[in-house]
Design a protein around this motif. Structure first.
Motif, PDB file in Angstrom:
ATOM      1  N   HIS A  73     135.102  -8.294  23.130  1.00 54.61           N
ATOM      2  CA  HIS A  73     136.263  -7.695  22.444  1.00 54.61           C
ATOM      3  C   HIS A  73     135.837  -6.350  21.868  1.00 54.61           C
ATOM      4  CE1 HIS A  73     134.048  -9.956  19.395  1.00 54.61           C
ATOM      5  NE2 HIS A  73     134.469  -9.055  18.529  1.00 54.61           N
ATOM      6  N   PRO A  74     136.784  -5.440  21.685  1.00 53.27           N
ATOM      7  CA  PRO A  74     136.443  -4.086  21.244  1.00 53.27           C
ATOM      8  C   PRO A  74     136.527  -3.940  19.728  1.00 53.27           C
ATOM      9  CG  PRO A  74     138.745  -4.171  21.840  1.00 53.27           C
ATOM     10  CD  PRO A  74     138.215  -5.577  22.012  1.00 53.27           C
ATOM     11  N   HIS A  75     135.873  -2.912  19.216  1.00 51.14           N
ATOM     12  CA  HIS A  75     136.048  -2.495  17.821  1.00 51.14           C
ATOM     13  C   HIS A  75     136.116  -0.975  17.780  1.00 51.14           C
ATOM     14  CE1 HIS A  75     135.390  -6.312  15.718  1.00 51.14           C
ATOM     15  NE2 HIS A  75     134.371  -6.570  16.525  1.00 51.14           N
ATOM     16  N   ILE A  76     136.856  -0.453  16.809  1.00 54.66           N
ATOM     17  CA  ILE A  76     136.781   0.975  16.479  1.00 54.66           C
ATOM     18  C   ILE A  76     136.756   1.138  14.959  1.00 54.66           C
ATOM     19  CG2 ILE A  76     138.052   1.761  18.550  1.00 54.66           C
ATOM     20  CD1 ILE A  76     140.482   2.319  16.636  1.00 54.66           C
ATOM     21  N   GLY A  77     136.125   2.213  14.491  1.00 48.61           N
ATOM     22  CA  GLY A  77     136.267   2.647  13.102  1.00 48.61           C
ATOM     23  C   GLY A  77     135.526   1.841  12.063  1.00 48.61           C
ATOM     24  N   LEU A  78     134.597   0.989  12.489  1.00 43.22           N
ATOM     25  CA  LEU A  78     133.935   0.084  11.542  1.00 43.22           C
ATOM     26  C   LEU A  78     132.494  -0.180  11.968  1.00 43.22           C
ATOM     27  CD1 LEU A  78     133.663  -2.949  13.046  1.00 43.22           C
ATOM     28  CD2 LEU A  78     136.117  -2.835  12.785  1.00 43.22           C
ATOM     29  N   GLN A  79     131.748  -0.836  11.077  1.00 41.22           N
ATOM     30  CA  GLN A  79     130.454  -1.436  11.416  1.00 41.22           C
ATOM     31  C   GLN A  79     130.587  -2.947  11.225  1.00 41.22           C
ATOM     32  OE1 GLN A  79     128.295   1.034   8.411  1.00 41.22           O
ATOM     33  NE2 GLN A  79     126.871   1.429  10.085  1.00 41.22           N
ATOM     34  N   THR A  80     130.050  -3.725  12.177  1.00 39.40           N
ATOM     35  CA  THR A  80     129.970  -5.171  11.947  1.00 39.40           C
ATOM     36  C   THR A  80     128.567  -5.485  11.440  1.00 39.40           C
ATOM     37  OG1 THR A  80     129.233  -5.737  14.188  1.00 39.40           O
ATOM     38  CG2 THR A  80     131.607  -5.677  13.803  1.00 39.40           C
ATOM     39  N   PHE A  81     128.521  -6.393  10.467  1.00 42.85           N
ATOM     40  CA  PHE A  81     127.283  -6.736   9.782  1.00 42.85           C
ATOM     41  C   PHE A  81     127.142  -8.251   9.847  1.00 42.85           C
ATOM     42  CE2 PHE A  81     124.694  -7.937   6.268  1.00 42.85           C
ATOM     43  CZ  PHE A  81     123.897  -6.867   5.918  1.00 42.85           C
ATOM     44  N   THR A  82     126.112  -8.747  10.507  1.00 45.24           N
ATOM     45  CA  THR A  82     125.973 -10.189  10.732  1.00 45.24           C
ATOM     46  C   THR A  82     124.754 -10.716   9.992  1.00 45.24           C
ATOM     47  OG1 THR A  82     126.947  -9.866  12.912  1.00 45.24           O
ATOM     48  CG2 THR A  82     125.865 -11.972  12.519  1.00 45.24           C
ATOM     49  N   TRP A  83     124.972 -11.797   9.226  1.00 45.43           N
ATOM     50  CA  TRP A  83     123.927 -12.382   8.379  1.00 45.43           C
ATOM     51  C   TRP A  83     123.942 -13.900   8.538  1.00 45.43           C
ATOM     52  CZ3 TRP A  83     119.619 -11.466   5.950  1.00 45.43           C
ATOM     53  CH2 TRP A  83     119.198 -12.261   4.882  1.00 45.43           C
ATOM     54  N   VAL A  90     123.606 -14.968  19.575  1.00 50.40           N
ATOM     55  CA  VAL A  90     123.217 -13.917  20.525  1.00 50.40           C
ATOM     56  C   VAL A  90     124.335 -12.878  20.608  1.00 50.40           C
ATOM     57  CG1 VAL A  90     122.589 -13.375  22.905  1.00 50.40           C
ATOM     58  CG2 VAL A  90     121.794 -15.509  21.852  1.00 50.40           C
ATOM     59  N   HIS A  91     123.971 -11.641  20.340  1.00 51.37           N
ATOM     60  CA  HIS A  91     124.890 -10.493  20.430  1.00 51.37           C
ATOM     61  C   HIS A  91     124.657  -9.764  21.746  1.00 51.37           C
ATOM     62  CE1 HIS A  91     126.450  -6.412  19.266  1.00 51.37           C
ATOM     63  NE2 HIS A  91     125.421  -6.022  19.970  1.00 51.37           N
ATOM     64  N   ARG A  92     125.738  -9.404  22.436  1.00 53.29           N
ATOM     65  CA  ARG A  92     125.667  -8.532  23.620  1.00 53.29           C
ATOM     66  C   ARG A  92     126.690  -7.426  23.425  1.00 53.29           C
ATOM     67  NH1 ARG A  92     123.559 -11.874  27.873  1.00 53.29           N
ATOM     68  NH2 ARG A  92     123.664 -14.059  27.247  1.00 53.29           N
ATOM     69  N   ASP A  93     126.372  -6.210  23.865  1.00 43.63           N
ATOM     70  CA  ASP A  93     127.369  -5.151  23.719  1.00 43.63           C
ATOM     71  C   ASP A  93     127.386  -4.217  24.920  1.00 43.63           C
ATOM     72  OD1 ASP A  93     125.506  -2.982  23.319  1.00 43.63           O
ATOM     73  OD2 ASP A  93     125.253  -3.598  21.248  1.00 43.63           O
ATOM     74  N   SER A  94     128.383  -3.325  24.898  1.00 45.27           N
ATOM     75  CA  SER A  94     128.626  -2.418  26.021  1.00 45.27           C
ATOM     76  C   SER A  94     127.617  -1.278  26.070  1.00 45.27           C
ATOM     77  CB  SER A  94     130.056  -1.870  25.959  1.00 45.27           C
ATOM     78  OG  SER A  94     130.337  -1.350  24.675  1.00 45.27           O
ATOM     79  N   PRO A 100     119.308 -11.584  20.063  1.00 46.14           N
ATOM     80  CA  PRO A 100     119.437 -12.799  19.259  1.00 46.14           C
ATOM     81  C   PRO A 100     119.150 -12.463  17.787  1.00 46.14           C
ATOM     82  CG  PRO A 100     117.778 -13.047  21.003  1.00 46.14           C
ATOM     83  CD  PRO A 100     118.113 -11.603  20.911  1.00 46.14           C
ATOM     84  N   ILE A 101     119.833 -13.151  16.896  1.00 46.16           N
ATOM     85  CA  ILE A 101     119.587 -12.930  15.472  1.00 46.16           C
ATOM     86  C   ILE A 101     119.371 -14.267  14.790  1.00 46.16           C
ATOM     87  CG2 ILE A 101     122.083 -12.761  15.069  1.00 46.16           C
ATOM     88  CD1 ILE A 101     121.439 -11.024  12.642  1.00 46.16           C
ATOM     89  N   LYS A 102     118.376 -14.289  13.881  1.00 48.46           N
ATOM     90  CA  LYS A 102     117.993 -15.498  13.156  1.00 48.46           C
ATOM     91  C   LYS A 102     118.096 -15.244  11.656  1.00 48.46           C
ATOM     92  CE  LYS A 102     114.960 -17.127  16.765  1.00 48.46           C
ATOM     93  NZ  LYS A 102     113.628 -17.393  17.258  1.00 48.46           N
ATOM     94  N   PRO A 103     118.031 -16.309  10.851  1.00 45.24           N
ATOM     95  CA  PRO A 103     118.093 -16.132   9.395  1.00 45.24           C
ATOM     96  C   PRO A 103     117.039 -15.140   8.897  1.00 45.24           C
ATOM     97  CG  PRO A 103     118.412 -18.421   9.935  1.00 45.24           C
ATOM     98  CD  PRO A 103     118.061 -17.735  11.226  1.00 45.24           C
ATOM     99  N   GLY A 104     117.448 -14.325   7.910  1.00 42.51           N
ATOM    100  CA  GLY A 104     116.565 -13.308   7.365  1.00 42.51           C
ATOM    101  C   GLY A 104     116.717 -11.958   8.035  1.00 42.51           C
ATOM    102  N   VAL A 106     119.287  -8.916  10.095  1.00 38.69           N
ATOM    103  CA  VAL A 106     120.624  -8.321  10.086  1.00 38.69           C
ATOM    104  C   VAL A 106     120.887  -7.674  11.450  1.00 38.69           C
ATOM    105  CG1 VAL A 106     122.063  -6.467   9.124  1.00 38.69           C
ATOM    106  CG2 VAL A 106     120.657  -7.882   7.596  1.00 38.69           C
ATOM    107  N   ASN A 107     122.057  -7.954  12.017  1.00 34.42           N
ATOM    108  CA  ASN A 107     122.552  -7.170  13.149  1.00 34.42           C
ATOM    109  C   ASN A 107     123.655  -6.256  12.638  1.00 34.42           C
ATOM    110  OD1 ASN A 107     120.904  -8.130  15.148  1.00 34.42           O
ATOM    111  ND2 ASN A 107     122.467  -9.334  16.205  1.00 34.42           N
ATOM    112  N   LEU A 108     123.512  -4.973  12.935  1.00 32.69           N
ATOM    113  CA  LEU A 108     124.491  -3.983  12.500  1.00 32.69           C
ATOM    114  C   LEU A 108     124.988  -3.243  13.728  1.00 32.69           C
ATOM    115  CD1 LEU A 108     125.659  -2.473   9.878  1.00 32.69           C
ATOM    116  CD2 LEU A 108     124.023  -0.696  10.496  1.00 32.69           C
ATOM    117  N   MET A 109     126.279  -3.384  13.993  1.00 35.29           N
ATOM    118  CA  MET A 109     126.858  -2.666  15.124  1.00 35.29           C
ATOM    119  C   MET A 109     127.825  -1.622  14.590  1.00 35.29           C
ATOM    120  SD  MET A 109     128.985  -4.142  18.371  1.00 35.29           S
ATOM    121  CE  MET A 109     130.547  -4.287  17.503  1.00 35.29           C
ATOM    122  N   THR A 110     127.559  -0.365  14.939  1.00 34.94           N
ATOM    123  CA  THR A 110     128.416   0.722  14.495  1.00 34.94           C
ATOM    124  C   THR A 110     129.380   1.043  15.635  1.00 34.94           C
ATOM    125  OG1 THR A 110     126.643   1.541  13.074  1.00 34.94           O
ATOM    126  CG2 THR A 110     128.419   3.091  13.605  1.00 34.94           C
TER     127      THR A 110
END
Ligand code: MN
Length: 311
Positions: A73-83, A90-94, A100-104, A106-110
């Motif tokens: 799915h798409p995003h515009i105008g934001l950052q996603t912050f995963t904790w 598991v994050h995949r992007d274009s 992969p992200i584990k406890p402790g 941060v994944n940050l997608m702008t």
């Protein structure tokens, strides 16, 4: 994101004390049927600083079923912050990142001018999934920047014997998070085991909000447990947090954003015309592709306002 029918009932919000609002979270579905608690936005509280979205997912046993499955799915105008606090995603992007992200961590997608991503539980997966995903609205000057993705394998942790404080974003207690943000804001996680009392210095120019990810505590004498958000307006210089039996608290803050944002589906914009353009771009497959996700991309719902015919 678009539908908030039934959310304007007065019993979902309460003036808990002068300058303190209590807002009930609302139940929502994420991806293929995972129930989550949405603390932002609600009709009673849209933002805290630039934080404009807060989902609390789990704890949930994901050994049965397929776990987290959120197709491209798409995003515009934001950052996603995963904790995540338990489990793995598991994050995949274009842009081609598979992270992969584990406890402790941060994944940050702008997203900036536009990006596509998917999120899923790995195979095989740990039994529990628990965590938070947030969005940060980008200020006008940065909201059309090139998309980017950053994985932070660690963020600062301070343990003073009363609490373990993780500086997820911004600065606190002399530590600064490396997470790259574009407006004055902070996010902290406070974990206490058993009895604890914390006096946390705040910035008087920030507004704050908190949810409990687990356990219970009182913040400025107001009880907090999963299912509600406490909002503290600007002007507060400290926050007393007391826990009797342990708690995991997520505290967000920021300078009041000062720009009217229009949030629809996965887009943060300023005008309906921008949302319409993003909607059309997604329909035409124009934001890029995610490789390797075993499933369908998400379809945008119909726009809730009447649009002009194309011809
Ligand atoms: Mn997303």
């Amino acid at each position: 994101m678009s539908s908030e029918q039934g959310d304007d009932r007065r019993d979902r919000v309460e003036q808990a004390a002068p300058g303190i609002q209590r807002v009930k979270t609302r139940d929502a579905t994420l991806g293929e049927g995972m129930m989550i608690r949405r603390a932002l936005p609600t009709v009673h509280r849209r933002m805290i600083g630039a934080w404009c979205f807060l989902d609390h997912f789990g704890p949930v046993d994901v050994r049965e079923g397929r776990g987290m499955r959120v197709g491209p799915h798409p995003h515009i105008g934001l950052q996603t912050f995963t904790w995540p606090v338990q489990g793995e995603i598991v994050h995949r992007d274009s842009l081609g990142y598979v992270q992969p992200i584990k406890p402790g961590q941060v994944n940050l997608m702008t997203a900036g001018r536009g990006i596509v991503h998917s999120e899923e539980s790995p195979t095989p997966r740990p039994s529990q999934l628990h965590g938070a995903q947030l969005w940060i609205a980008l200020p006008d000057a940065q909201r059309s920047i090139e998309p980017a993705f950053d994985h932070y394998p660690a963020v600062p942790v301070i343990d003073d014997g009363q609490a373990r404080v993780t500086v997820l974003a911004g600065e606190a207690l002399g530590e600064r998070s490396p997470v790259r943000v574009y407006s004055p804001l902070v996010a902290l996680e406070l974990v206490t085991e058993g009895e604890a009392r914390i006096e946390l210095p705040l910035r008087a120019g920030f507004e704050y909000g908190a949810i409990a990810l687990a356990g219970a505590a009182s913040l400025a004498d107001q009880p907090l447990a999963p299912g509600s958000l406490l909002y503290f307006g600007v002007g507060r210089e400290r926050l007393t947090i007391v826990s009797d039996a342990g708690a995991r608290i997520l505290l967000l803050g920021g300078a009041p954003f000062g720009e009217e944002v229009l949030l629809w589906w996965n887009f943060v914009a300023r005008t309906r015309a921008e949302i319409e353009r993003a909607h059309a771009t997604w329909a035409a497959d124009g934001f890029g592709d995610v490789r390797g996700y075993d499933g369908e991309r998400l379809r945008a719902p119909a726009l809730p306002w009447a649009t002009q015919p194309a011809s």
